[in-house]
Design a protein around this motif. Sequence first.
Motif, PDB file in Angstrom:
ATOM      1  N   ILE A  18      -0.035  -2.811   4.493  1.00 41.86           N
ATOM      2  CA  ILE A  18       0.184  -2.228   3.156  1.00 41.86           C
ATOM      3  C   ILE A  18       1.572  -2.590   2.646  1.00 41.86           C
ATOM      4  O   ILE A  18       1.742  -2.959   1.476  1.00 41.86           O
ATOM      5  N   LEU A  19       2.585  -2.516   3.510  1.00 41.93           N
ATOM      6  CA  LEU A  19       3.943  -2.878   3.108  1.00 41.93           C
ATOM      7  C   LEU A  19       4.021  -4.356   2.724  1.00 41.93           C
ATOM      8  O   LEU A  19       4.635  -4.711   1.711  1.00 41.93           O
ATOM      9  N   GLU A  21       1.543  -6.305   1.686  1.00 44.99           N
ATOM     10  CA  GLU A  21       0.786  -6.511   0.444  1.00 44.99           C
ATOM     11  C   GLU A  21       1.608  -6.097  -0.772  1.00 44.99           C
ATOM     12  O   GLU A  21       1.664  -6.820  -1.770  1.00 44.99           O
ATOM     13  N   ASN A  22       2.276  -4.959  -0.692  1.00 45.11           N
ATOM     14  CA  ASN A  22       3.107  -4.492  -1.802  1.00 45.11           C
ATOM     15  C   ASN A  22       4.283  -5.434  -2.040  1.00 45.11           C
ATOM     16  O   ASN A  22       4.635  -5.731  -3.184  1.00 45.11           O
ATOM     17  N   ARG A  24       4.378  -8.643  -1.469  1.00 43.14           N
ATOM     18  CA  ARG A  24       3.856  -9.834  -2.149  1.00 43.14           C
ATOM     19  C   ARG A  24       3.548  -9.559  -3.616  1.00 43.14           C
ATOM     20  O   ARG A  24       3.786 -10.405  -4.472  1.00 43.14           O
ATOM     21  N   LYS A  25       3.014  -8.374  -3.921  1.00 41.58           N
ATOM     22  CA  LYS A  25       2.720  -8.007  -5.312  1.00 41.58           C
ATOM     23  C   LYS A  25       3.996  -7.970  -6.150  1.00 41.58           C
ATOM     24  O   LYS A  25       3.957  -8.216  -7.345  1.00 41.58           O
ATOM     25  N   LEU A  26       5.114  -7.663  -5.504  1.00 38.18           N
ATOM     26  CA  LEU A  26       6.400  -7.607  -6.196  1.00 38.18           C
ATOM     27  C   LEU A  26       7.108  -8.961  -6.178  1.00 38.18           C
ATOM     28  O   LEU A  26       8.305  -9.047  -6.375  1.00 38.18           O
TER      29      LEU A  26
END
Length: 55
Positions: A18-19, A21-22, A24-26
């Motif tokens: 989850i960390l 993925e977040n 990469r989204k940022l």
Amino acid sequence: MFSDYWTVKSGMQSWADILAENFRKLSGNLKLNSYVDKIITKNGAAIGVSCMNTV
């Protein structure tokens, strides 16, 4: 004895996923299996790292 013991329900790997993925989204660029040459700081806070021999 374990009244205040806690764990991540789906396991620790799910939390790391989850960390990542977040991050990469940022627009973060996650590089695994890399040696860190230098931690880049600005105003006393880490803002990035410099890596050599990245895969």
